[in-house]
Design an enzyme around this catalytic site. Structure first.
Site, PDB file in Angstrom:
ATOM      1  N   ARG A 164      44.407  82.402  66.131  1.00 57.52           N
ATOM      2  CA  ARG A 164      44.303  81.313  65.151  1.00 57.52           C
ATOM      3  C   ARG A 164      44.774  81.740  63.763  1.00 57.52           C
ATOM      4  NH1 ARG A 164      44.277  79.201  69.315  1.00 57.52           N
ATOM      5  NH2 ARG A 164      42.529  78.182  70.378  1.00 57.52           N
ATOM      6  N   ASN A 218      43.392  66.464  80.337  1.00 59.94           N
ATOM      7  CA  ASN A 218      43.204  67.860  80.741  1.00 59.94           C
ATOM      8  C   ASN A 218      43.027  68.013  82.257  1.00 59.94           C
ATOM      9  OD1 ASN A 218      43.415  68.696  78.109  1.00 59.94           O
ATOM     10  ND2 ASN A 218      41.462  69.786  78.077  1.00 59.94           N
ATOM     11  N   TRP A 221      35.791  77.754  72.619  1.00 60.62           N
ATOM     12  CA  TRP A 221      35.808  78.765  71.556  1.00 60.62           C
ATOM     13  C   TRP A 221      36.287  78.218  70.211  1.00 60.62           C
ATOM     14  CZ3 TRP A 221      39.079  81.693  75.558  1.00 60.62           C
ATOM     15  CH2 TRP A 221      40.347  81.125  75.680  1.00 60.62           C
ATOM     16  N   ASP A 222      36.585  76.925  70.124  1.00 59.08           N
ATOM     17  CA  ASP A 222      37.005  76.323  68.852  1.00 59.08           C
ATOM     18  C   ASP A 222      36.017  75.258  68.390  1.00 59.08           C
ATOM     19  OD1 ASP A 222      39.464  77.748  68.314  1.00 59.08           O
ATOM     20  OD2 ASP A 222      40.350  76.705  70.007  1.00 59.08           O
ATOM     21  N   ASN A 233      42.347  68.245  68.496  1.00 64.16           N
ATOM     22  CA  ASN A 233      42.620  69.618  68.929  1.00 64.16           C
ATOM     23  C   ASN A 233      43.211  70.491  67.813  1.00 64.16           C
ATOM     24  OD1 ASN A 233      45.390  69.034  68.756  1.00 64.16           O
ATOM     25  ND2 ASN A 233      45.512  68.453  70.915  1.00 64.16           N
ATOM     26  N   ILE A 234      43.491  71.738  68.142  1.00 69.35           N
ATOM     27  CA  ILE A 234      43.935  72.717  67.140  1.00 69.35           C
ATOM     28  C   ILE A 234      45.257  72.335  66.493  1.00 69.35           C
ATOM     29  CG2 ILE A 234      42.698  74.637  68.225  1.00 69.35           C
ATOM     30  CD1 ILE A 234      45.437  75.593  69.344  1.00 69.35           C
ATOM     31  N   CYS A 266      34.246  72.041  74.688  1.00 71.27           N
ATOM     32  CA  CYS A 266      35.516  71.363  74.394  1.00 71.27           C
ATOM     33  C   CYS A 266      36.413  71.672  75.582  1.00 71.27           C
ATOM     34  CB  CYS A 266      36.100  71.818  73.050  1.00 71.27           C
ATOM     35  SG  CYS A 266      36.077  73.596  72.743  1.00 71.27           S
TER      36      CYS A 266
END
Length: 604
Positions: free
Chosen positions: A416, A285, A374-375, A309-310, A370
């Site tokens: 999401r 990142n 927000w996740d 991750n998502i 993270c």
């Protein structure tokens, strides 16, 4: 809540039933669906449902501005589907005008709630054109300039669910403000951070200018703010986003000093920073301007929790769906389940939250982030708070937890889940909130008496995560909800829940205010949530009700019946003789054994 596909084979409907009786039954089966206030019928059509469990079933489909409702016309088999349009992810045409083979022409519908639907129509005369266009338009209203159903419903409830969570009241419950932490309204116009709530708790010694400078060094301006404080040891859970370190290793003295203020608030020797990401991802990142706290944060220790991750989570759930719907492959079940890695991800999320809770319980303050906060950050903070604070394990307390850590702090529900959006391949779609609710379910299984609410509440929450019937999960942050007037123009899910809260209560609940829960985050102790992921399989429906819970409810009903009869026997009578007899009865009862119906003992 959408009801599972249900079947029954009726022995009464045999060859002796007259044709008129059959026709009458058919009309009954095709009777109008009961519409919600504000729900309008759009189209109904004779259709064939290609049921994966029962083969081709003729019936009628009704599409409204809220749902797709199918009812079979068979006398022998009754089948009902009730699918909120918000739960539909994708609508595609199946076959063409020249397709060969029976029932090869129709519609394929992919749902967000772990099921797919296939309908067949007659090939002549473009018979699917109207239903496809109307379904596509109403399933994805925002993509067609239409309103979500939450803005159209006329439902009324006694309680206004929007009043469940009031930030100032929740901070006061935690004992804030105090001499170490203050409440700030610096974000009242969403100028500091457009994805944060308006009311924030920050270190007492920090100044408003400090907060603005820190915001420049945190992704999306999401500065470290307090989520929860331990009443006894004053250790805190603070949440934020990653620091903007970048490849050049930038520093920000204001950010470093601010984290020291967090640490000093309860004299923690070292502030523990839990970075939810795998360390490899955190390093990567830096290439996009992000990163993590380095050695320059001298009074802090950094721990990576290795939660993926998502995108990884999205693919994992897709793999899980492949092995549970429509059929469960029995022969290779364990290896197939393992290959999805779903329970492995659940384990890592729970394990991270346990580390947070343990550290805070032992008196050390922690910071969680993270990438954008927000996740995975919401998963960790809310689960740790659930472990630490029994208030959040009550029916209303859990509602507050969701409103606070997920909704007000900007989990990107719109991205999401994709409410009303036709772009099913959007890379922002991810089951992060579903994963969190799964973790909560795992905790309720390991601590069956610690939660006031039951599994039905969790299922209801997930159904209405998609349904668009309520405004609770719409949009991605408070500023967007204010802009779209969610509170004034839609109904809260908690209005429904709190108007019939008896059905969401756990009969085994035993309040224990000071107890910290530490679930076992081991693959040997984690289970697949069958009653959610495999609930559309009719064979699984028989297993949904726990026999112990069912028996307990029966005994509670029996007790209530006995108590009612007891009251009826003790007729109110003002006559002296009656009073005397009642007094005598009371006196004798004190020396005689209690009647069996006044204390009901259950044996398991």
């Amino acid at each position: 809540m959408a009801s599972p596909v249900s079947f029954f084979n009726s022995s009464a409907l045999d060859s002796h039933i007259s044709s008129s009786s059959r026709e009458s039954l058919k009309m009954e089966l095709l009777a109008d669906v009961s519409l919600l206030p504000g729900e309008d019928r759009i189209i109904d059509k004779d259709i064939i449902y290609m049921c994966p469990f029962n083969g081709a079933v003729k019936g009628k489909v009704v599409i409204t501005n809220y749902r797709l409702h199918f009812k079979s016309g068979h006398a022998e088999v009754s089948l009902t589907l009730d699918v909120p349009l918000g739960a539909i992810s994708r609508v595609e045409k199946m076959g063409g005008a020249s397709s060969r083979g029976e029932n090869s022409y129709g519609l394929d519908i992919t749902c967000k709630d772990m099921r797919n639907l296939r309908f067949a129509l007659k090939q002549e005369g473009h018979s699917r054109r109207d239903i496809f266009e109307l379904l596509f338009k109403n399933a994805f209203p925002l993509s067609h300039g239409l309103s979500l159903f939450a803005y159209l419903t006329q439902e009324k409830y006694e309680e206004n669910g929007w009043n469940v969570y009031k930030p100032i009241e929740e901070f006061r419950r935690q004992g804030l403000p105090n001499d170490k932490w203050r409440i700030t309204f610096i974000n009242k116009s969403y100028e500091l951070c457009d994805t944060y709530p308006t009311v924030l708790a920050v270190p007492f010694k920090s100044k408003e200018e400090d907060l603005k400078r820190v915001a420049t060094f945190r992704s999306r301006g999401r500065i470290p703010v307090l989520s929860w404080i331990h009443r006894e040891n004053q250790a805190v859970i603070v949440r934020c986003s990653q620091p903007l370190v970048g490849m050049s290793g930038k520093r920000n003295k204001d950010d470093e000093r601010y984290l020291d203020l967090v640490r000093e608030a309860n004299d923690t020797a070292k502030l523990t920073i839990y970075d939810a990401r795998p360390s490899v991802n955190a390093v990567a990142n830096k290439a996009t301007g992000g990163g993590y706290e380095g050695d320059e944060y001298q009074n802090a220790e950094l721990v990576f929790l290795d939660i993926q991750n998502i995108h990884v989570m999205r693919e994992s759930l897709k793999k899980l769906k492949d092995i549970v719907y429509p059929n469960v492959e029995e022969s290779h079940w364990l290896s197939s389940l393992e290959s999805t890695h779903w329970l492995e991800h659940i384990k890592l999320v729970l394990s991270g939250a346990i580390q947070v809770a343990d550290k805070v319980s032992s008196g050390n303050s922690v910071l969680i982030h993270c990438s954008d906060g927000w996740d995975r950050t919401a998963q960790l903070s809310s689960l740790a708070m659930l472990m630490l604070d029994s208030h959040y394990r009550t029916l209303r307390g859990f509602q507050v937890l969701l409103e606070k850590e997920w909704i007000s702090f900007g989990h990107k529900f719109a991205s999401r889940i994709g409410h009303g959006d036709k772009n099913h391949a959007d890379q922002d779609r991810s089951p992060i909130f579903v994963q969190f609710i799964d973790c909560v379910w795992q905790m309720t299984k390991q601590f069956p008496t610690a939660f006031e609410f039951n599994e039905r509440l969790l299922l209801t929450i997930l159904d209405h995560l998609y349904s668009c019937r309520f405004g609770t999960f719409l949009y991605s942050c408070e500023s967007a909800r204010d802009q779209n007037e969610v509170r004034s123009k839609t109904v809260s899910l908690w209005s429904l829940v709190n108007s019939q809260n008896d059905v969401y209560l756990n009969p085994f609940y035993t309040p224990e205010s000071g107890r910290v829960l530490y679930p076992v985050a081991s693959m040997r102790h984690l289970e697949l949530w069958v009653t959610y992921y495999i609930r559309w399989n009719p064979r699984m429906r028989q297993q949904q009700q726990s026999p112990v819970e069912q028996r307990y409810k029966e005994l509670l009903a029996l007790r209530d019946e006995y108590l009612k009869k007891l009251k009826e026997l003790q007729l109110p009578d003002s006559a002296p003789s009656s009073r005397h007899s009642n007094s005598s009865a009371a006196n004798t009862s004190s020396s005689s054994p209690p009647q069996p119906y006044t204390h009901l003992h259950t044996h398991f």
